[in-house]
Design a protein around this motif. Structure first.
Motif, mmCIF file in Angstrom:
data_model
loop_
_atom_site.group_PDB
_atom_site.id
_atom_site.type_symbol
_atom_site.label_atom_id
_atom_site.label_comp_id
_atom_site.label_asym_id
_atom_site.label_seq_id
_atom_site.Cartn_x
_atom_site.Cartn_y
_atom_site.Cartn_z
ATOM 1 N N ASP A 4 0.869 -7.207 -4.891
ATOM 2 C CA ASP A 4 1.952 -7.937 -4.221
ATOM 3 C C ASP A 4 2.756 -8.685 -5.261
ATOM 4 O O ASP A 4 2.221 -9.545 -5.978
ATOM 5 C CB ASP A 4 1.379 -8.915 -3.193
ATOM 6 N N ILE A 5 4.047 -8.358 -5.341
ATOM 7 C CA ILE A 5 4.937 -8.996 -6.311
ATOM 8 C C ILE A 5 5.889 -9.924 -5.570
ATOM 9 O O ILE A 5 6.586 -9.516 -4.641
ATOM 10 C CB ILE A 5 5.739 -7.945 -7.103
ATOM 11 N N TYR A 6 5.904 -11.195 -5.985
ATOM 12 C CA TYR A 6 6.811 -12.195 -5.448
ATOM 13 C C TYR A 6 7.747 -12.647 -6.572
ATOM 14 O O TYR A 6 7.600 -12.221 -7.718
ATOM 15 C CB TYR A 6 6.020 -13.393 -4.920
ATOM 16 N N CYS A 22 1.354 -1.085 -2.826
ATOM 17 C CA CYS A 22 2.252 -1.836 -3.703
ATOM 18 C C CYS A 22 3.436 -2.369 -2.901
ATOM 19 O O CYS A 22 4.122 -1.588 -2.215
ATOM 20 C CB CYS A 22 2.762 -0.961 -4.837
ATOM 21 N N THR A 23 3.715 -3.664 -3.002
ATOM 22 C CA THR A 23 4.814 -4.270 -2.259
ATOM 23 C C THR A 23 5.554 -5.273 -3.122
ATOM 24 O O THR A 23 4.934 -6.109 -3.793
ATOM 25 C CB THR A 23 4.310 -4.999 -0.999
ATOM 26 N N ARG A 24 6.880 -5.158 -3.136
ATOM 27 C CA ARG A 24 7.736 -6.197 -3.745
ATOM 28 C C ARG A 24 8.354 -6.982 -2.601
ATOM 29 O O ARG A 24 9.142 -6.468 -1.818
ATOM 30 C CB ARG A 24 8.822 -5.569 -4.626
ATOM 31 N N TRP A 25 7.935 -8.251 -2.503
ATOM 32 C CA TRP A 25 8.381 -9.097 -1.407
ATOM 33 C C TRP A 25 9.653 -9.846 -1.774
ATOM 34 O O TRP A 25 9.924 -10.101 -2.948
ATOM 35 C CB TRP A 25 7.289 -10.107 -1.031
ATOM 36 N N THR A 26 10.425 -10.232 -0.764
ATOM 37 C CA THR A 26 11.607 -11.053 -0.967
ATOM 38 C C THR A 26 11.191 -12.512 -1.031
ATOM 39 O O THR A 26 10.627 -13.039 -0.077
ATOM 40 C CB THR A 26 12.611 -10.864 0.187
ATOM 41 N N GLY A 27 11.437 -13.162 -2.132
ATOM 42 C CA GLY A 27 11.114 -14.574 -2.230
ATOM 43 C C GLY A 27 9.683 -14.842 -2.644
ATOM 44 O O GLY A 27 9.082 -14.111 -3.426
ATOM 45 N N LEU A 28 9.119 -15.919 -2.068
ATOM 46 C CA LEU A 28 7.814 -16.424 -2.486
ATOM 47 C C LEU A 28 6.703 -16.139 -1.487
ATOM 48 O O LEU A 28 5.546 -16.485 -1.757
ATOM 49 C CB LEU A 28 7.891 -17.941 -2.718
ATOM 50 N N TYR A 29 7.031 -15.527 -0.345
ATOM 51 C CA TYR A 29 6.026 -15.311 0.683
ATOM 52 C C TYR A 29 6.134 -13.893 1.245
ATOM 53 O O TYR A 29 7.094 -13.175 0.979
ATOM 54 C CB TYR A 29 6.186 -16.341 1.815
ATOM 55 N N ASP A 57 7.826 -15.498 -8.023
ATOM 56 C CA ASP A 57 7.175 -16.379 -8.990
ATOM 57 C C ASP A 57 5.784 -15.941 -9.422
ATOM 58 O O ASP A 57 5.158 -16.614 -10.242
ATOM 59 C CB ASP A 57 7.079 -17.798 -8.419
ATOM 60 N N ARG A 58 5.293 -14.785 -8.914
ATOM 61 C CA ARG A 58 3.925 -14.388 -9.253
ATOM 62 C C ARG A 58 3.667 -12.929 -8.894
ATOM 63 O O ARG A 58 4.392 -12.330 -8.100
ATOM 64 C CB ARG A 58 2.911 -15.274 -8.522
ATOM 65 N N VAL A 59 2.606 -12.398 -9.470
ATOM 66 C CA VAL A 59 2.069 -11.082 -9.116
ATOM 67 C C VAL A 59 0.622 -11.291 -8.694
ATOM 68 O O VAL A 59 -0.153 -11.908 -9.434
ATOM 69 C CB VAL A 59 2.141 -10.087 -10.296
ATOM 70 N N GLU A 60 0.265 -10.790 -7.513
ATOM 71 C CA GLU A 60 -1.098 -10.939 -7.019
ATOM 72 C C GLU A 60 -1.773 -9.582 -6.882
ATOM 73 O O GLU A 60 -1.185 -8.639 -6.345
ATOM 74 C CB GLU A 60 -1.114 -11.645 -5.655
ATOM 75 N N LEU A 61 -3.002 -9.486 -7.384
ATOM 76 C CA LEU A 61 -3.832 -8.300 -7.226
ATOM 77 C C LEU A 61 -5.010 -8.687 -6.339
ATOM 78 O O LEU A 61 -5.650 -9.709 -6.564
ATOM 79 C CB LEU A 61 -4.343 -7.801 -8.576
ATOM 80 N N VAL A 62 -5.295 -7.859 -5.322
ATOM 81 C CA VAL A 62 -6.385 -8.149 -4.391
ATOM 82 C C VAL A 62 -7.190 -6.867 -4.186
ATOM 83 O O VAL A 62 -6.628 -5.780 -4.044
ATOM 84 C CB VAL A 62 -5.858 -8.631 -3.020
ATOM 85 N N SER A 63 -8.511 -7.006 -4.200
ATOM 86 C CA SER A 63 -9.375 -5.846 -3.957
ATOM 87 C C SER A 63 -10.575 -6.263 -3.128
ATOM 88 O O SER A 63 -10.988 -7.424 -3.158
ATOM 89 C CB SER A 63 -9.832 -5.224 -5.280
ATOM 90 N N PRO A 64 -11.165 -5.330 -2.374
ATOM 91 C CA PRO A 64 -12.363 -5.652 -1.591
ATOM 92 C C PRO A 64 -13.579 -5.835 -2.480
ATOM 93 O O PRO A 64 -13.754 -5.118 -3.461
ATOM 94 C CB PRO A 64 -12.522 -4.433 -0.677
ATOM 95 N N GLY A 65 -14.394 -6.829 -2.135
ATOM 96 C CA GLY A 65 -15.605 -7.067 -2.912
ATOM 97 C C GLY A 65 -15.544 -8.383 -3.650
ATOM 98 O O GLY A 65 -14.691 -8.570 -4.521
ATOM 99 N N ALA A 66 -16.421 -9.310 -3.287
ATOM 100 C CA ALA A 66 -16.487 -10.589 -3.983
ATOM 101 C C ALA A 66 -17.379 -10.463 -5.206
ATOM 102 O O ALA A 66 -17.716 -9.365 -5.641
ATOM 103 C CB ALA A 66 -17.011 -11.663 -3.027
ATOM 104 N N MET A 67 -17.794 -11.580 -5.783
ATOM 105 C CA MET A 67 -18.668 -11.553 -6.955
ATOM 106 C C MET A 67 -20.014 -10.940 -6.579
ATOM 107 O O MET A 67 -20.597 -11.301 -5.539
ATOM 108 C CB MET A 67 -18.868 -12.970 -7.485
ATOM 109 N N PRO A 68 -20.551 -10.023 -7.383
ATOM 110 C CA PRO A 68 -21.835 -9.388 -7.057
ATOM 111 C C PRO A 68 -22.991 -10.365 -6.911
ATOM 112 O O PRO A 68 -23.926 -10.114 -6.155
ATOM 113 C CB PRO A 68 -22.074 -8.437 -8.241
ATOM 114 N N ASP A 69 -22.924 -11.508 -7.608
ATOM 115 C CA ASP A 69 -24.025 -12.467 -7.532
ATOM 116 C C ASP A 69 -23.846 -13.497 -6.432
ATOM 117 O O ASP A 69 -24.644 -14.427 -6.300
ATOM 118 C CB ASP A 69 -24.227 -13.170 -8.881
#
Length: 499
Positions: free
Chosen positions: A291-293, A210-217, A295-307
């Motif tokens: 990741d919290i910026y 979990c990370t709260r970033w400064t700004g947008l990047y 202007d946004r909150v991003e969630l990322v996890s390993p593993g693409a679409m199963p199909d």
């Protein structure tokens, strides 16, 4: 498929165009056959150039015989394939239609080496170790989370899971559920899913960053923390971090307080559940990132679409539910954290759209890459020039709303408002304009936080009877503040905003 202006328009999402048959470089097209069989199927069209223009084949029968022979010799096991000649304006093309296989992985075999391929976007790429393991499990009709381990269940406890089950369902826990839910085998061994729910979870991959970033990047971090725990605690820790580093303003309406949160709490909850359930746990060095910026909150996890498809190219309202980890998914369903019908992507969008300060273009965004899934939630109180004042948001909520005064005794997270802009309070004209009571206000707050909340859960949260909740809701409905859309079990509450 369709043919228009001598060009082939294929209806299937997985296809390759081949101008001619490569007899000396069979790997160039057999890897596509392997990839189609290992994922969701697809077609190769021979006699069609890269632009989709039909050029035709000189000897379709000879090409079909050669393709059939190479598939039998070079692929193991042999996938189910149809060879379909197509005539068009004196030209003949050949469709090699490959069915999605059930005996995965399907290998390309040459010189003593065996290689399996999968479809990523419009390319056929060699499987990495995680993808190969997934294909092996698929071919044996097993999933990673259902595999038994050699760990004795008797040496571990499930107190956190049991307590959470009681809190969420208001039912008593029974240890027999461990086997029926797929966490423990009949001979007393933990499954991989069971390892992820024990109190002292030691699965290396069961982590969130979990990370709260400064700004947008990703530059300097305000706060960064890593949690390693069972899935129940990871969900709690992740939501606590997000709530600590996101804000919520509010404005005073004529007879109640209207919360204007940056994000839908329930939508983000659905998103984090989705990432914990559907991530690829065979990736040893992977974890879920929050990741919290500004202007946004991003969630990322390993593993693409199963199909093998890319979610950004799909209609989220028509994506079938494919569960990479069905045992974990079922356990979260039993905890009332998600629904069995698998509509999480659609639900995240609908929950966000129910917020009073929602604007088109601020819907959650989904993206997949080769080995990752991204969910992005956009700050509803953020504009091109930074944070939007509460007064501007209030004006945006309703075009006729004229900057309702903001209660100066609000929480520390409300935004300061210039008192000079405060207008006169609306006069109380009748009983309907009378301020709502404390219990009714709490119901309004609950509905904004979670439009899916049931009357039963309201009663538990408020500590009153179900009849008491129904009475409060009836009053709010009669006053034109609250409505319910859809069925009782699958609908949404909505606040009516009006001056």
């Amino acid at each position: 498929m369709q043919i228009h202006d001598n060009r082939l328009i294929a209806e299937c999402t997985s296809y390759d165009f081949k101008e001619m048959l490569e007899r000396k470089k069979v790997k160039s097209w057999l890897k596509s056959v392997s990839a189609f069989a290992n994922t969701e199927g697809g077609s190769l069209f021979y006699g069609v150039n890269d632009e989709g223009e039909i050029v035709g084949l000189e000897n379709v029968q000879a090409d079909a015989d050669f393709i059939s022979e190479m598939i039998k010799v070079r692929l193991d096991p042999v996938p189910e394939v149809q060879l379909i000649p197509i005539e068009h304006e004196g030209r003949t093309l050949l469709e090699v239609k490959v069915k999605a296989g059930v005996l995965t992985p399907y290998y390309y075999y040459q010189d003593g080496t065996r290689t399996a391929y999968v479809r990523v976007g419009n390319e056929s790429v060699e499987c990495n170790s995680q993808q190969l393991l997934s294909l092996v499990l698929k071919g044996t009709h097993m999933t990673w989370d259902s595999l038994p381990t050699q760990v004795d269940a008797s040496k571990h406890s499930f107190i956190i899971l049991a307590n959470t089950f009681r809190e969420q369902t208001h039912q008593e826990w029974n240890d027999k559920y461990l086997e029926s839910f797929g966490l423990v085998t009949s001979d007393g061994k933990l499954t991989n899913a069971g390892l992820l729910f024990v109190d002292n979870c030691t699965v290396f991959q069961s982590r969130i960053f979990c990370t709260r970033w400064t700004g947008l990047y990703k530059d300097d971090a305000i706060s960064s923390v890593e949690h390693r725990a069972n899935l129940v605690l990871l969900l709690k820790y992740g939501m606590d971090f997000i709530k600590n580093y996101t804000m919520s303003g509010w404005v005073k309406m004529p007879n109640y307080r209207l919360n204007l949160p940056d994000y839908s709490d329930r939508a983000i909850f659905e998103g984090l559940v989705n990432h914990l359930i559907h991530r690829d746990y065979t990736v040893m060095g992977g974890e879920v990132h929050i990741d919290i910026y500004d202007d946004r909150v991003e969630l990322v996890s390993p593993g693409a679409m199963p199909d093998g498809t890319q979610i950004q190219d799909r209609d989220i309202y028509n994506v079938p539910s494919i569960r990479r980890n069905p045992v974990i998914a079922d356990m979260f369903t039993q905890l009332d954290y998600m629904e069995k019908r698998g509509s999480g992507l659609r639900k995240m969008r609908e929950l966000t759209e129910k917020l009073p300060n929602f604007l088109p273009g601020k819907e959650p965004h989904y993206k997949t890459e080769a080995s990752s899934f991204f969910t992005t939630f956009y700050n509803l109180n953020w504009g091109e020039n930074g944070r939007i004042s509460v007064e501007e948001v209030a004006d945006r909520v309703n075009s006729t709303l004229k900057k309702y005064p903001v209660n100066g005794g609000g929480s520390e997270k409300k935004y300061p408002v210039n008192n000079e802009s405060t207008l006169k309070k609306y006069p109380v004209k009748n009983e309907l304009n009378r301020p709502v009571g404390r219990t009714a206000q709490r119901i309004i707050d609950m509905v904004i936080s979670n439009p899916m909340i049931t009357r039963e859960k309201m009663a538990v949260e408020l500590g009153i009877s179900l009849d008491g909740v129904k009475k409060q809701i009836k009053n709010l409905r009669e006053r034109g503040i609250l409505v319910h859309e859809g069925s009782d079990k699958a609908g949404y509450w909505r606040i009516i905003v009006k001056p």
